[in-house]
Scaffold this motif. Sequence first.
Motif, PDB file in Angstrom:
ATOM      1  N   LEU A  59       0.851  -1.180   0.000  1.00  7.69           N
ATOM      2  CA  LEU A  59       0.000   0.000   0.000  1.00  7.69           C
ATOM      3  C   LEU A  59       0.888   1.232   0.000  1.00  7.69           C
ATOM      4  CD1 LEU A  59      -2.868  -0.661   2.597  1.00  7.69           C
ATOM      5  CD2 LEU A  59      -3.134  -0.368   0.132  1.00  7.69           C
ATOM      6  N   ARG A  60       0.352   2.315  -0.529  1.00  3.85           N
ATOM      7  CA  ARG A  60       1.087   3.579  -0.530  1.00  3.85           C
ATOM      8  C   ARG A  60       0.210   4.628   0.134  1.00  3.85           C
ATOM      9  NH1 ARG A  60       5.397   5.592  -3.493  1.00  3.85           N
ATOM     10  NH2 ARG A  60       5.402   7.837  -3.906  1.00  3.85           N
ATOM     11  N   LEU A  61       0.661   5.137   1.242  1.00  2.00           N
ATOM     12  CA  LEU A  61      -0.063   6.186   1.954  1.00  2.00           C
ATOM     13  C   LEU A  61       0.470   7.548   1.511  1.00  2.00           C
ATOM     14  CD1 LEU A  61      -0.127   4.748   5.595  1.00  2.00           C
ATOM     15  CD2 LEU A  61      -1.685   4.296   3.680  1.00  2.00           C
ATOM     16  N   SER A  62      -0.431   8.501   1.446  1.00  2.00           N
ATOM     17  CA  SER A  62      -0.050   9.847   1.070  1.00  2.00           C
ATOM     18  C   SER A  62      -0.612  10.838   2.081  1.00  2.00           C
ATOM     19  CB  SER A  62      -0.578  10.178  -0.324  1.00  2.00           C
ATOM     20  OG  SER A  62      -0.191  11.474  -0.725  1.00  2.00           O
ATOM     21  N   CYS A  63       0.119  11.891   2.330  1.00  2.00           N
ATOM     22  CA  CYS A  63      -0.310  12.926   3.259  1.00  2.00           C
ATOM     23  C   CYS A  63      -0.079  14.278   2.606  1.00  2.00           C
ATOM     24  CB  CYS A  63       0.474  12.816   4.560  1.00  2.00           C
ATOM     25  SG  CYS A  63       0.060  14.066   5.786  1.00  2.00           S
ATOM     26  N   GLY A  64      -1.171  14.970   2.314  1.00  2.00           N
ATOM     27  CA  GLY A  64      -1.071  16.285   1.713  1.00  2.00           C
ATOM     28  C   GLY A  64      -1.182  17.368   2.760  1.00  2.00           C
TER      29      GLY A  64
ATOM     30  N   VAL B 174       3.829  13.975   1.739  1.00  2.00           N
ATOM     31  CA  VAL B 174       4.707  12.975   2.331  1.00  2.00           C
ATOM     32  C   VAL B 174       4.069  11.612   2.068  1.00  2.00           C
ATOM     33  CG1 VAL B 174       5.813  12.133   4.431  1.00  2.00           C
ATOM     34  CG2 VAL B 174       5.321  14.562   4.156  1.00  2.00           C
ATOM     35  N   THR B 175       4.845  10.677   1.607  1.00  2.00           N
ATOM     36  CA  THR B 175       4.290   9.367   1.302  1.00  2.00           C
ATOM     37  C   THR B 175       4.990   8.281   2.111  1.00  2.00           C
ATOM     38  OG1 THR B 175       5.825   9.035  -0.541  1.00  2.00           O
ATOM     39  CG2 THR B 175       3.702  10.037  -1.044  1.00  2.00           C
ATOM     40  N   LEU B 176       4.287   7.197   2.291  1.00  2.00           N
ATOM     41  CA  LEU B 176       4.843   6.022   2.958  1.00  2.00           C
ATOM     42  C   LEU B 176       4.527   4.820   2.079  1.00  2.00           C
ATOM     43  CD1 LEU B 176       6.293   5.029   5.567  1.00  2.00           C
ATOM     44  CD2 LEU B 176       4.017   4.431   6.427  1.00  2.00           C
ATOM     45  N   GLN B 177       5.530   4.287   1.437  1.00  2.00           N
ATOM     46  CA  GLN B 177       5.381   3.085   0.635  1.00  2.00           C
ATOM     47  C   GLN B 177       5.584   1.885   1.545  1.00  2.00           C
ATOM     48  OE1 GLN B 177       4.553   2.659  -2.677  1.00  2.00           O
ATOM     49  NE2 GLN B 177       4.496   0.475  -2.174  1.00  2.00           N
ATOM     50  N   MET B 178       4.568   1.035   1.603  1.00  2.00           N
ATOM     51  CA  MET B 178       4.605  -0.107   2.510  1.00  2.00           C
ATOM     52  C   MET B 178       4.562  -1.393   1.686  1.00  2.00           C
ATOM     53  SD  MET B 178       2.043   1.250   5.507  1.00  2.00           S
ATOM     54  CE  MET B 178       0.589   1.103   4.479  1.00  2.00           C
ATOM     55  N   ASN B 179       5.606  -2.173   1.778  1.00  2.00           N
ATOM     56  CA  ASN B 179       5.707  -3.441   1.062  1.00  2.00           C
ATOM     57  C   ASN B 179       5.776  -4.598   2.048  1.00  2.00           C
ATOM     58  OD1 ASN B 179       5.852  -1.975  -1.382  1.00  2.00           O
ATOM     59  ND2 ASN B 179       8.080  -1.831  -1.226  1.00  2.00           N
ATOM     60  N   SER B 180       5.527  -5.781   1.545  1.00  2.00           N
ATOM     61  CA  SER B 180       5.600  -7.001   2.364  1.00  2.00           C
ATOM     62  C   SER B 180       4.813  -6.836   3.656  1.00  2.00           C
ATOM     63  CB  SER B 180       7.063  -7.343   2.672  1.00  2.00           C
ATOM     64  OG  SER B 180       7.797  -7.521   1.484  1.00  2.00           O
TER      65      SER B 180
END
Length: 116
Positions: free
Chosen positions: A17-22, A78-84
């Motif tokens: 999932l990729r979280l984004s914060c504007g 700001v983004t948070l790329q979450m893998n596995s």
Amino acid sequence: VQLQASGGGLVQAGGSLRLSCGASGDTVSNYRTAWFRQAVGKEREFVAAVGRISNRAWYAESVKARFTISRDNAKNTVTLQMNSLKPEDTAVYYCALGMGSTYEHWGQGTLVTVSS
């Protein structure tokens, strides 16, 4: 400063999932930017942050090598790329901005649910 987080949802274990914060009202480059999370029945915990000047990133041990935080100054996000992803990553994720030793501005949170 107002922060709007998005990108949460339901995903199977092992997924991404990729979280984004504007941000509005100020520019994210003026702050140390971070993500925290809070699972049901647990205290809020630090996930990842990126420095205001150095752009150096640091992570909680539990997410290191799986999550990547990044800041896009042009888009003021700001983004948070979450893998596995793992079931234990299930939580409400919050973005935050800080200048000193604390975080002064918080987003409303976005729910991430990881099914096993």
